[in-house]
Scaffold this motif. Structure first.
Motif, PDB file in Angstrom:
ATOM      1  N   MET B   1      40.014  -2.272 100.744  1.00 17.29           N
ATOM      2  CA  MET B   1      39.489  -1.728  99.502  1.00 17.29           C
ATOM      3  C   MET B   1      39.848  -0.032  99.522  1.00 17.29           C
ATOM      4  N   THR B   2      40.205  -0.119  98.205  1.00 18.57           N
ATOM      5  CA  THR B   2      40.591   1.447  97.615  1.00 18.57           C
ATOM      6  C   THR B   2      39.464   2.389  98.092  1.00 18.57           C
ATOM      7  N   THR B   3      39.709   3.564  98.264  1.00 17.25           N
ATOM      8  CA  THR B   3      38.776   4.632  98.639  1.00 17.25           C
ATOM      9  C   THR B   3      37.844   4.925  97.391  1.00 17.25           C
ATOM     10  N   PRO B   4      36.547   4.956  97.425  1.00 20.96           N
ATOM     11  CA  PRO B   4      35.825   5.267  96.221  1.00 20.96           C
ATOM     12  C   PRO B   4      35.963   6.949  95.979  1.00 20.96           C
ATOM     13  N   THR B   5      36.011   7.242  94.750  1.00 22.99           N
ATOM     14  CA  THR B   5      36.110   8.766  94.495  1.00 22.99           C
ATOM     15  C   THR B   5      34.846   9.338  94.023  1.00 22.99           C
ATOM     16  N   TRP B   6      34.105   8.589  93.425  1.00 26.32           N
ATOM     17  CA  TRP B   6      32.630   9.181  93.000  1.00 26.32           C
ATOM     18  C   TRP B   6      31.766   7.711  93.066  1.00 26.32           C
ATOM     19  N   LEU B   7      30.511   8.004  92.630  1.00 23.99           N
ATOM     20  CA  LEU B   7      29.614   6.951  92.521  1.00 23.99           C
ATOM     21  C   LEU B   7      28.911   7.263  91.466  1.00 23.99           C
ATOM     22  N   ALA B   8      28.437   6.061  90.770  1.00 28.63           N
ATOM     23  CA  ALA B   8      27.516   5.917  89.673  1.00 28.63           C
ATOM     24  C   ALA B   8      26.323   5.390  89.794  1.00 28.63           C
ATOM     25  N   ALA B   9      25.124   5.819  89.377  1.00 32.49           N
ATOM     26  CA  ALA B   9      23.813   5.486  89.489  1.00 32.49           C
ATOM     27  C   ALA B   9      23.002   5.279  88.307  1.00 32.49           C
ATOM     28  N   ASP B  10      22.377   4.135  88.235  1.00 35.10           N
ATOM     29  CA  ASP B  10      21.470   3.714  87.302  1.00 35.10           C
ATOM     30  C   ASP B  10      19.972   3.553  87.977  1.00 35.10           C
ATOM     31  N   TRP B  11      19.346   4.724  88.027  1.00 38.21           N
ATOM     32  CA  TRP B  11      18.150   4.842  88.742  1.00 38.21           C
ATOM     33  C   TRP B  11      16.769   4.997  88.080  1.00 38.21           C
ATOM     34  N   GLY B  12      16.105   3.639  87.936  1.00 41.20           N
ATOM     35  CA  GLY B  12      15.107   3.505  86.830  1.00 41.20           C
ATOM     36  C   GLY B  12      13.717   3.755  87.748  1.00 41.20           C
ATOM     37  N   THR B  13      12.734   3.240  87.181  1.00 39.94           N
ATOM     38  CA  THR B  13      11.409   3.356  87.606  1.00 39.94           C
ATOM     39  C   THR B  13      10.992   2.550  88.803  1.00 39.94           C
ATOM     40  N   SER B  14      11.793   0.782  88.839  1.00 40.76           N
ATOM     41  CA  SER B  14      11.599  -0.013  89.803  1.00 40.76           C
ATOM     42  C   SER B  14      12.752  -0.188  90.695  1.00 40.76           C
ATOM     43  N   ASN B  15      13.915   0.247  90.322  1.00 43.75           N
ATOM     44  CA  ASN B  15      14.814   0.082  91.269  1.00 43.75           C
ATOM     45  C   ASN B  15      16.111   0.677  90.877  1.00 43.75           C
ATOM     46  N   MET B  16      16.953   0.526  91.850  1.00 46.49           N
ATOM     47  CA  MET B  16      18.248   1.736  91.617  1.00 46.49           C
ATOM     48  C   MET B  16      19.411   0.659  91.863  1.00 46.49           C
ATOM     49  N   ARG B  17      20.650   1.115  91.312  1.00 48.91           N
ATOM     50  CA  ARG B  17      21.799   0.230  91.145  1.00 48.91           C
ATOM     51  C   ARG B  17      22.722   1.463  91.440  1.00 48.91           C
ATOM     52  N   LEU B  18      23.804   1.060  92.489  1.00 49.41           N
ATOM     53  CA  LEU B  18      24.947   1.984  92.764  1.00 49.41           C
ATOM     54  C   LEU B  18      26.252   1.625  92.602  1.00 49.41           C
ATOM     55  N   TRP B  19      27.078   2.201  92.187  1.00 52.15           N
ATOM     56  CA  TRP B  19      28.465   1.588  92.083  1.00 52.15           C
ATOM     57  C   TRP B  19      29.329   2.525  92.849  1.00 52.15           C
ATOM     58  N   ALA B  20      30.185   2.074  93.519  1.00 54.40           N
ATOM     59  CA  ALA B  20      31.321   2.727  94.212  1.00 54.40           C
ATOM     60  C   ALA B  20      32.592   2.801  93.002  1.00 54.40           C
ATOM     61  N   MET B  21      33.106   4.113  92.566  1.00 53.91           N
ATOM     62  CA  MET B  21      34.053   4.100  91.566  1.00 53.91           C
ATOM     63  C   MET B  21      35.483   4.579  92.160  1.00 53.91           C
ATOM     64  N   GLY B  22      36.492   4.025  91.558  1.00 51.68           N
ATOM     65  CA  GLY B  22      37.532   4.234  92.057  1.00 51.68           C
ATOM     66  C   GLY B  22      38.373   5.487  91.045  1.00 51.68           C
ATOM     67  N   ALA B  23      39.439   6.050  91.615  1.00 49.25           N
ATOM     68  CA  ALA B  23      39.950   6.882  90.739  1.00 49.25           C
ATOM     69  C   ALA B  23      40.206   6.725  89.302  1.00 49.25           C
ATOM     70  N   CYS B  24      40.647   5.622  88.900  1.00 47.13           N
ATOM     71  CA  CYS B  24      40.800   5.142  87.735  1.00 47.13           C
ATOM     72  C   CYS B  24      39.805   4.469  86.714  1.00 47.13           C
ATOM     73  N   GLY B  25      38.499   4.643  87.465  1.00 47.69           N
ATOM     74  CA  GLY B  25      37.416   3.989  86.642  1.00 47.69           C
ATOM     75  C   GLY B  25      37.293   2.638  87.208  1.00 47.69           C
TER      76      GLY B  25
END
Lengths: 297, 297
Positions: B1-25
């Motif tokens: 797996m390519t190394t994630p360079t940053w993380l995206a989070a959708d953090w709402g009232t009842s749950n949280m979703r996290l994505w590992a993002m690569g350099a090119c999106g």
């Protein structure tokens, strides 16, 4: 104490009120119980009645009851009369009892086919109001969890419409995103009347205006007492807009407890409609007495 | 797996979703947690993020998050931008962290002064939609617990309005006198469209028509699946009546999950308004990526 000759019962979903009645319609005593229809199986009603009535049963063996006790989930189903129908019930239904000398008559509710609607308990308040206001013609508003607007003419329930306004107020103020924005008590009459007027002129915006109450707190720091009057004004305003055929140019009276009636009186007054109030419990008892008088023929 | 360079989070009232993002999106991985903002004290967010991100943090130390995580009760308040405002956030707010090399940027919500309104999370879906539909002009409808109608023009959120329709459906079908009358699933499109049309032509009658659902079951034996479509049609019909300035003669797109969007698509189509749908999660991620791109300048 004079001996009771019969008992009157107002047996609703969440509680029961029992009166000991004298020969000439005098109220000799009153007892209440929290054993409402909602908590009871059909075969449990008789025992509750006997417990609450106690010594009254020594002399009084006839009971006349109204309310949810006559619903399908109640003691015995007292099938609805269909509107238009006489305010006084044609027939009452006898509940099954194990004590054979205990006779319990249940007043039927009223249903309407189109639009589909039902009432159970309010018909007795209406009968009581007519018993005290002979020949009255016009519209009765009965505010509550499910507010009823009832057109009464020539001793008949002509048509009626139920609004879930009270239940929506309870759900929104207690269980929705607004629950932290709405005070439990307190009032702001100006806010109420403004919201009422806004809702009446554009009633379709209800769901958006509801969210505005929450947003108003976040954006403008609106206090919770103002928000309470705002919510009440929006919901009652939408109701008055829809119920306009019932009150516009009509003679209106309101039956209910003071606290629940006050916003309706205020809202109708703002539309130029005077609305005298009659007490719900008094009307219920008067209606049961009228039904009991029919029994004696 | 390519190394994630940053993380995206959708953090709402009842749950949280996290994505590992690569350099090119590229999305390298996705994880979810039920630790929503509603259950967390401000100082608990960092620990939850570290638990969920785990090994991703070895290479990715920057997080861009949207949603209720930025509310006053969240990790740190990311103050609202005030509409009209650019769809892309001017500034993000950094959340306090104990691990100094962990940098968490939070996307601000959007508020409106008059009428008072707020959004938090939807602005990111809107930014994502615009990132994928460059120069798009029109109205976005985001159905949900609190449905938003948003007028977007020239890259700005011009105005918006929130409707509590979804929450009212949940309260009425789950907690009101209608709760035994409404099926958990199932649909009747004819009933939905008739109720929608009725509600649009006379939206003020909502509270009465709601009770008719219960009465219809008692009087006419209406089934619970039909009642479910009926309730949905009444509530969405009232919303469409009030949101008419947003959709009449406008270019409309709907952002959301298929099940929650379907009745809106159907209702708008019945009004002659085609409404293509975009997936909410996809738009959220696209919006977070757009915000991340701004960071890099």
């Amino acid at each position: 104490m004079t001996t009771p000759t019969w008992l009157a019962a107002d047996w609703g979903t969440s509680n029961m009120r029992l009166w000991a009645m004298g020969a000439c319609g005098a109220v000799l005593g009153e007892r209440t119980s929290d054993k409402g229809m909602g908590d009871l199986n059909p075969n449990a009603f008789e025992g509750v009645l006997i417990d609450v009535a106690g010594d009254w049963l020594t002399s009084a063996r006839t009971v006349v009851a109204c309310g949810m006790v006559g619903s399908r989930q109640g003691w015995v189903e007292a099938p609805y009369q269909t509107a238009p129908c006489a305010v006084s019930p044609d027939t009452m239904v006898q509940a099954p009892t194990t004590h054979e000398d205990l006779i319990v008559h249940i007043i039927p509710g009223v249903r309407q086919t189109n639009p589909a609607d039902v009432m159970r308990g309010e018909e007795t308040q209406i009968a009581g109001f007519l018993a005290q206001n002979d020949g009255w013609d016009g519209v009765l508003c009965l505010p509550g969890t499910h507010t009823k607007w009832v057109h009464v003419s020539a001793g008949e329930i002509v048509s009626f419409r139920t609004f879930m306004t009270g239940e929506m107020f309870a759900l929104l103020s207690g269980h929705s995103v607004l629950r932290h924005s709405i005070a439990d008590c307190g009032w702001n009459e100006d806010t109420f009347l403004t919201a009422l007027s806004d809702a009446m002129s554009k009633p379709e915006a209800l769901a958006a205006r509801l969210f505005s109450i929450r947003a108003g707190q976040l954006v403008a720091g609106t206090d919770t007492v103002t928000a309470r009057a705002h919510l009440s004004g929006l919901l009652i305003g939408a109701e008055l807009a829809a119920a306009k055929p019932y009150w516009l140019g009509q003679r209106v009276a309101i039956i209910g407890a003071d606290a629940v009636c006050a916003p309706y009186v205020s809202g109708l007054t703002a539309q130029g409609v005077p609305a005298p109030r009659a007490d719900a419990t008094t009307m219920t008892l008067a209606g049961i007495k009228a039904a009991h008088a029919l029994l004696k023929g």
